[in-house]
Design an enzyme around this catalytic site. Sequence first.
Site, PDB file in Angstrom:
ATOM      1  N   ASP A  31      -3.919  -1.051   4.585  1.00 59.23           N
ATOM      2  CA  ASP A  31      -4.080   0.159   3.768  1.00 59.23           C
ATOM      3  C   ASP A  31      -4.087  -0.139   2.279  1.00 59.23           C
ATOM      4  O   ASP A  31      -3.633  -1.193   1.834  1.00 59.23           O
ATOM      5  CB  ASP A  31      -2.926   1.126   4.022  1.00 59.23           C
ATOM      6  CG  ASP A  31      -1.629   0.655   3.353  1.00 59.23           C
ATOM      7  OD1 ASP A  31      -1.208  -0.487   3.620  1.00 59.23           O
ATOM      8  OD2 ASP A  31      -1.074   1.422   2.538  1.00 59.23           O
ATOM      9  N   LYS A  57      -4.810 -15.720   3.268  1.00 53.49           N
ATOM     10  CA  LYS A  57      -5.411 -16.080   1.983  1.00 53.49           C
ATOM     11  C   LYS A  57      -4.915 -17.480   1.646  1.00 53.49           C
ATOM     12  O   LYS A  57      -3.831 -17.640   1.076  1.00 53.49           O
ATOM     13  CB  LYS A  57      -4.996 -15.081   0.901  1.00 53.49           C
ATOM     14  CG  LYS A  57      -5.541 -13.676   1.116  1.00 53.49           C
ATOM     15  CD  LYS A  57      -5.083 -12.724   0.027  1.00 53.49           C
ATOM     16  CE  LYS A  57      -5.650 -11.328   0.257  1.00 53.49           C
ATOM     17  NZ  LYS A  57      -5.093 -10.323  -0.669  1.00 53.49           N
ATOM     18  N   GLY A  79       0.867  -2.547   8.921  1.00 49.94           N
ATOM     19  CA  GLY A  79      -0.495  -3.097   8.829  1.00 49.94           C
ATOM     20  C   GLY A  79      -0.993  -3.780  10.087  1.00 49.94           C
ATOM     21  O   GLY A  79      -2.192  -3.922  10.289  1.00 49.94           O
ATOM     22  N   ASP A 135      -0.433  -8.592   9.945  1.00 48.65           N
ATOM     23  CA  ASP A 135      -1.833  -8.411   9.565  1.00 48.65           C
ATOM     24  C   ASP A 135      -2.347  -9.544   8.691  1.00 48.65           C
ATOM     25  O   ASP A 135      -3.429 -10.049   8.891  1.00 48.65           O
ATOM     26  CB  ASP A 135      -2.029  -7.047   8.858  1.00 48.65           C
ATOM     27  CG  ASP A 135      -1.075  -6.820   7.691  1.00 48.65           C
ATOM     28  OD1 ASP A 135      -0.227  -7.693   7.407  1.00 48.65           O
ATOM     29  OD2 ASP A 135      -1.165  -5.753   7.054  1.00 48.65           O
ATOM     30  N   ARG A 173      -6.553   2.700   6.784  1.00 43.71           N
ATOM     31  CA  ARG A 173      -6.140   1.930   7.960  1.00 43.71           C
ATOM     32  C   ARG A 173      -7.104   2.135   9.118  1.00 43.71           C
ATOM     33  O   ARG A 173      -7.246   1.283   9.977  1.00 43.71           O
ATOM     34  CB  ARG A 173      -4.748   2.367   8.430  1.00 43.71           C
ATOM     35  CG  ARG A 173      -3.614   1.993   7.490  1.00 43.71           C
ATOM     36  CD  ARG A 173      -2.281   2.169   8.205  1.00 43.71           C
ATOM     37  NE  ARG A 173      -1.163   2.289   7.277  1.00 43.71           N
ATOM     38  CZ  ARG A 173      -0.543   1.264   6.701  1.00 43.71           C
ATOM     39  NH1 ARG A 173      -0.957   0.043   6.942  1.00 43.71           N
ATOM     40  NH2 ARG A 173       0.471   1.456   5.888  1.00 43.71           N
ATOM     41  N   PHE A 176      -7.932  -8.087  -2.537  1.00 44.67           N
ATOM     42  CA  PHE A 176      -7.194  -7.104  -1.742  1.00 44.67           C
ATOM     43  C   PHE A 176      -8.156  -6.426  -0.775  1.00 44.67           C
ATOM     44  O   PHE A 176      -9.186  -5.885  -1.196  1.00 44.67           O
ATOM     45  CB  PHE A 176      -6.534  -6.077  -2.658  1.00 44.67           C
ATOM     46  CG  PHE A 176      -5.448  -5.303  -1.984  1.00 44.67           C
ATOM     47  CD1 PHE A 176      -4.168  -5.822  -1.857  1.00 44.67           C
ATOM     48  CD2 PHE A 176      -5.700  -4.046  -1.459  1.00 44.67           C
ATOM     49  CE1 PHE A 176      -3.158  -5.104  -1.213  1.00 44.67           C
ATOM     50  CE2 PHE A 176      -4.707  -3.314  -0.831  1.00 44.67           C
ATOM     51  CZ  PHE A 176      -3.433  -3.849  -0.707  1.00 44.67           C
ATOM     52  N   VAL A 177      -7.818  -6.473   0.526  1.00 45.96           N
ATOM     53  CA  VAL A 177      -8.715  -5.915   1.543  1.00 45.96           C
ATOM     54  C   VAL A 177      -8.057  -4.743   2.260  1.00 45.96           C
ATOM     55  O   VAL A 177      -6.825  -4.638   2.296  1.00 45.96           O
ATOM     56  CB  VAL A 177      -9.129  -6.988   2.571  1.00 45.96           C
ATOM     57  CG1 VAL A 177     -10.037  -8.030   1.949  1.00 45.96           C
ATOM     58  CG2 VAL A 177      -7.906  -7.648   3.201  1.00 45.96           C
ATOM     59  N   ASP A 185      -0.265 -13.481   2.956  1.00 42.51           N
ATOM     60  CA  ASP A 185      -0.725 -13.449   1.568  1.00 42.51           C
ATOM     61  C   ASP A 185       0.213 -14.347   0.754  1.00 42.51           C
ATOM     62  O   ASP A 185       0.057 -15.571   0.749  1.00 42.51           O
ATOM     63  CB  ASP A 185      -0.730 -11.980   1.103  1.00 42.51           C
ATOM     64  CG  ASP A 185      -1.382 -11.769  -0.247  1.00 42.51           C
ATOM     65  OD1 ASP A 185      -1.401 -12.709  -1.055  1.00 42.51           O
ATOM     66  OD2 ASP A 185      -1.867 -10.656  -0.515  1.00 42.51           O
TER      67      ASP A 185
HETATM   68  P1  XMP Z   1       2.937 -11.209   1.755  1.00 44.02           P
HETATM   69  O1  XMP Z   1       2.519 -11.287   0.316  1.00 44.02           O
HETATM   70  O2  XMP Z   1       4.397 -10.934   1.928  1.00 44.02           O
HETATM   71  O3  XMP Z   1       2.151  -9.952   2.250  1.00 44.02           O
HETATM   72  O4  XMP Z   1       2.429 -12.389   2.547  1.00 44.02           O
HETATM   73  C1  XMP Z   1       2.294  -9.481   3.469  1.00 44.02           C
HETATM   74  C2  XMP Z   1       2.095  -7.995   3.524  1.00 44.02           C
HETATM   75  O5  XMP Z   1       1.528  -7.447   2.337  1.00 44.02           O
HETATM   76  C3  XMP Z   1       0.461  -6.574   2.644  1.00 44.02           C
HETATM   77  N1  XMP Z   1      -0.776  -7.152   2.064  1.00 44.02           N
HETATM   78  C4  XMP Z   1      -1.957  -6.557   2.037  1.00 44.02           C
HETATM   79  N2  XMP Z   1      -2.317  -5.349   2.473  1.00 44.02           N
HETATM   80  N3  XMP Z   1      -4.533  -5.777   1.782  1.00 44.02           N
HETATM   81  C5  XMP Z   1      -3.605  -4.968   2.335  1.00 44.02           C
HETATM   82  O6  XMP Z   1      -3.967  -3.861   2.741  1.00 44.02           O
HETATM   83  C6  XMP Z   1      -4.255  -7.009   1.308  1.00 44.02           C
HETATM   84  O7  XMP Z   1      -5.128  -7.727   0.808  1.00 44.02           O
HETATM   85  C7  XMP Z   1      -2.880  -7.419   1.440  1.00 44.02           C
HETATM   86  N4  XMP Z   1      -2.226  -8.532   1.100  1.00 44.02           N
HETATM   87  C8  XMP Z   1      -0.941  -8.326   1.506  1.00 44.02           C
HETATM   88  C9  XMP Z   1       0.390  -6.536   4.137  1.00 44.02           C
HETATM   89  O8  XMP Z   1       1.034  -5.401   4.607  1.00 44.02           O
HETATM   90  C10 XMP Z   1       1.115  -7.754   4.611  1.00 44.02           C
HETATM   91  O9  XMP Z   1       1.793  -7.593   5.837  1.00 44.02           O
END
Ligand code: XMP
Length: 182
Positions: free
Chosen positions: A160, A132, A45, A101, A166, A153-154, A104
């Site tokens: 992606d 977030k 990402g 990227d 992407r 979710f973006v 979350d």
């Molecule tokens: P965590 O939850 O581990 O997430 O902080 C990190 C990875 O999860 C993917 N991710 C997303 N990908 N839209 C996406 O396309 C989203 O809103 C999203 N939230 C989490 C992402 O790969 C990130 O590195």
Amino acid sequence: MQTDIERVVITEQALASRVASLAGEIAGGFPDREDGITIVAVLSGSIIFLADLMRCLPMKMRMDVVSVSSYPGATTQSTEARLVADRDLQVSGRDVLIVDDILDTGKTLRLVQHEVARRGARSVRTAVLLRKPSKAPSDVSADFVGFDIEDRFVVGYGLDYNGHYRNLRYIGLLKPELYGAT
Ligand code: XMP
């Protein structure tokens, strides 16, 4: 593809401008050492953010990548994060900037930060394009953040859904009916 997007959240122009200013913040935050910094990018990402950010950074740098599996297939729910490619990660004695990227749930960054520290980095800092804040746990933080966004979710600019979107030049929200259908 564009017709799958419900709403643009961050425009191409806003991304370009913020990535350039973020690079200024990062450059100011690292000591000017002869061996520069080592970027550890989290695939996949971060790739577009990484490419733009790197070209705005003025200092010497090396780059390496890790791959973390946490959003398998057509899901918007994260599973347990697992490092799937870290064989040659050389960070011992280096000033590391982890680039991802989005922050979350924090599972991914927690894992990568721990791994980089375990391999003997001199310092470890983190840059994320998106965060977030309503979800990020208190024990995982990013030193450099492009944008705080709401908990939706973006996709786009490297992010992606089920492997798609992407290549969008902006960050957007998918139409809700497409989740589970693409
Ligand atoms: P965590 O939850 O581990 O997430 O902080 C990190 C990875 O999860 C993917 N991710 C997303 N990908 N839209 C996406 O396309 C989203 O809103 C999203 N939230 C989490 C992402 O790969 C990130 O590195």
